[in-house]
Design a protein around this motif. Structure first.
Motif, PDB file in Angstrom:
ATOM      1  N   LYS A 126       0.835  -1.204   0.000  1.00 49.73           N
ATOM      2  CA  LYS A 126       0.000   0.000   0.000  1.00 49.73           C
ATOM      3  C   LYS A 126       0.869   1.255   0.000  1.00 49.73           C
ATOM      4  O   LYS A 126       0.626   2.191  -0.767  1.00 49.73           O
ATOM      5  CB  LYS A 126      -0.921  -0.007   1.214  1.00 49.73           C
ATOM      6  N   ARG A 127       1.905   1.272   0.844  1.00 49.58           N
ATOM      7  CA  ARG A 127       2.832   2.407   0.867  1.00 49.58           C
ATOM      8  C   ARG A 127       3.501   2.598  -0.485  1.00 49.58           C
ATOM      9  O   ARG A 127       3.708   3.721  -0.941  1.00 49.58           O
ATOM     10  CB  ARG A 127       3.907   2.206   1.947  1.00 49.58           C
ATOM     11  N   GLY A 128       3.857   1.484  -1.123  1.00 49.06           N
ATOM     12  CA  GLY A 128       4.490   1.556  -2.433  1.00 49.06           C
ATOM     13  C   GLY A 128       3.568   2.153  -3.484  1.00 49.06           C
ATOM     14  O   GLY A 128       3.972   3.017  -4.263  1.00 49.06           O
ATOM     15  N   LEU A 129       2.331   1.713  -3.506  1.00 47.74           N
ATOM     16  CA  LEU A 129       1.367   2.258  -4.470  1.00 47.74           C
ATOM     17  C   LEU A 129       1.122   3.740  -4.216  1.00 47.74           C
ATOM     18  O   LEU A 129       1.023   4.526  -5.152  1.00 47.74           O
ATOM     19  CB  LEU A 129       0.059   1.472  -4.400  1.00 47.74           C
ATOM     20  N   GLU A 130       1.039   4.124  -2.944  1.00 49.85           N
ATOM     21  CA  GLU A 130       0.856   5.539  -2.602  1.00 49.85           C
ATOM     22  C   GLU A 130       2.053   6.385  -3.031  1.00 49.85           C
ATOM     23  O   GLU A 130       1.895   7.555  -3.374  1.00 49.85           O
ATOM     24  CB  GLU A 130       0.606   5.694  -1.099  1.00 49.85           C
ATOM     25  N   GLY A 132       3.793   5.828  -5.686  1.00 48.19           N
ATOM     26  CA  GLY A 132       3.841   5.879  -7.139  1.00 48.19           C
ATOM     27  C   GLY A 132       4.437   4.655  -7.795  1.00 48.19           C
ATOM     28  O   GLY A 132       4.706   4.661  -9.000  1.00 48.19           O
ATOM     29  N   ILE A 133       4.640   3.592  -7.043  1.00 51.08           N
ATOM     30  CA  ILE A 133       5.185   2.356  -7.599  1.00 51.08           C
ATOM     31  C   ILE A 133       4.080   1.636  -8.367  1.00 51.08           C
ATOM     32  O   ILE A 133       2.965   1.498  -7.883  1.00 51.08           O
ATOM     33  CB  ILE A 133       5.783   1.479  -6.478  1.00 51.08           C
ATOM     34  N   ASP A 134       4.398   1.200  -9.579  1.00 51.46           N
ATOM     35  CA  ASP A 134       3.413   0.562 -10.448  1.00 51.46           C
ATOM     36  C   ASP A 134       3.251  -0.928 -10.193  1.00 51.46           C
ATOM     37  O   ASP A 134       2.180  -1.479 -10.410  1.00 51.46           O
ATOM     38  CB  ASP A 134       3.810   0.754 -11.922  1.00 51.46           C
ATOM     39  N   SER A 135       4.324  -1.586  -9.778  1.00 53.64           N
ATOM     40  CA  SER A 135       4.285  -3.033  -9.563  1.00 53.64           C
ATOM     41  C   SER A 135       5.199  -3.378  -8.396  1.00 53.64           C
ATOM     42  O   SER A 135       6.291  -2.825  -8.275  1.00 53.64           O
ATOM     43  CB  SER A 135       4.737  -3.761 -10.824  1.00 53.64           C
ATOM     44  N   TYR A 136       4.751  -4.278  -7.570  1.00 55.41           N
ATOM     45  CA  TYR A 136       5.471  -4.666  -6.361  1.00 55.41           C
ATOM     46  C   TYR A 136       5.837  -6.133  -6.486  1.00 55.41           C
ATOM     47  O   TYR A 136       4.952  -6.988  -6.520  1.00 55.41           O
ATOM     48  CB  TYR A 136       4.541  -4.432  -5.164  1.00 55.41           C
ATOM     49  N   GLN A 137       7.131  -6.452  -6.561  1.00 59.88           N
ATOM     50  CA  GLN A 137       7.594  -7.818  -6.770  1.00 59.88           C
ATOM     51  C   GLN A 137       8.478  -8.287  -5.627  1.00 59.88           C
ATOM     52  O   GLN A 137       9.233  -7.503  -5.053  1.00 59.88           O
ATOM     53  CB  GLN A 137       8.379  -7.912  -8.084  1.00 59.88           C
ATOM     54  N   VAL A 138       8.397  -9.565  -5.320  1.00 61.31           N
ATOM     55  CA  VAL A 138       9.223 -10.163  -4.278  1.00 61.31           C
ATOM     56  C   VAL A 138      10.583 -10.498  -4.872  1.00 61.31           C
ATOM     57  O   VAL A 138      10.680 -10.984  -6.008  1.00 61.31           O
ATOM     58  CB  VAL A 138       8.540 -11.430  -3.714  1.00 61.31           C
ATOM     59  N   LYS A 139      11.641 -10.245  -4.091  1.00 56.41           N
ATOM     60  CA  LYS A 139      13.009 -10.478  -4.579  1.00 56.41           C
ATOM     61  C   LYS A 139      13.209 -11.912  -5.056  1.00 56.41           C
ATOM     62  O   LYS A 139      12.747 -12.862  -4.444  1.00 56.41           O
ATOM     63  CB  LYS A 139      14.025 -10.179  -3.470  1.00 56.41           C
ATOM     64  N   LEU A 140      13.937 -11.982  -6.142  1.00 60.39           N
ATOM     65  CA  LEU A 140      14.403 -13.206  -6.778  1.00 60.39           C
ATOM     66  C   LEU A 140      13.311 -14.087  -7.353  1.00 60.39           C
ATOM     67  O   LEU A 140      13.534 -15.255  -7.614  1.00 60.39           O
ATOM     68  CB  LEU A 140      15.297 -14.013  -5.826  1.00 60.39           C
TER      69      LEU A 140
END
Length: 166
Positions: A126-130, A132-140
């Motif tokens: 939620k913080r990422g979307l707020e 301005g992040i378009d996509s949230y991916q888990v590392k690796l």
């Protein structure tokens, strides 16, 4: 120290024909050539891993060791970037702060931003979307990351083509 094998790289070395049809999405910003990716990641290990994921798909990657270095690279680069891939937890300028700075500048407002992080909680996303992040991916998670990169770049190319026709 623990040695980690990159199974994707091993498969690519053993059977390059499996990957012969993979082509990176072309960019609209530098004459239709290969897309340029700005990568912000403070961990050398993860910077190398994610950078290798992207370069193995044919993208040009400029890797930076934190958000502030990435911001400076973004604003001073002679050639534009097509997408930003950033960690969240970094010294000097976090991924959230980097995304907010990017979104505050009109010339970068449409620049796709992907967070690649181990912070995968609902509140983190939620913080990422707020920010301005378009996509949230888990590392690796290579497949999910590359799907997000390809999807966001393809959408950007389609939007640019539609704008030219209008």
């Amino acid at each position: 120290a623990t040695r980690v094998l990159d199974l994707f790289e091993l498969a690519q070395a053993a059977h390059p024909e499996w990957f012969a049809n993979a082509a990176p999405v072309e960019t609209t910003t530098n004459g239709g050539g290969t897309a340029r990716v700005l990568l912000a990641e403070d961990s050398g290990f993860f910077r190398n891993q994610v950078g290798n994921f992207l370069t193995s798909e044919g993208y040009e990657v400029i890797a930076c060791e934190d958000g502030l270095v990435a911001w400076n690279a973004l604003i001073s680069s002679e050639l534009p970037f097509d997408i930003v891939v950033t960690d969240i937890e970094m010294p000097n300028l976090s991924g959230y702060e980097l995304a907010r700075k990017i979104r505050q500048q009109p010339q970068f407002a449409a620049l796709p931003i992907i967070a690649v992080t181990s912070l995968a909680g609902e509140e983190d996303m939620k913080r990422g979307l707020e920010a301005g992040i378009d996509s949230y991916q888990v590392k690796l998670d290579r497949d999910e990351l590359m799907a997000a990169v390809n999807r966001l770049l393809a959408a950007r190319v389609s939007a640019a083509k539609a704008n030219k026709r209008a």
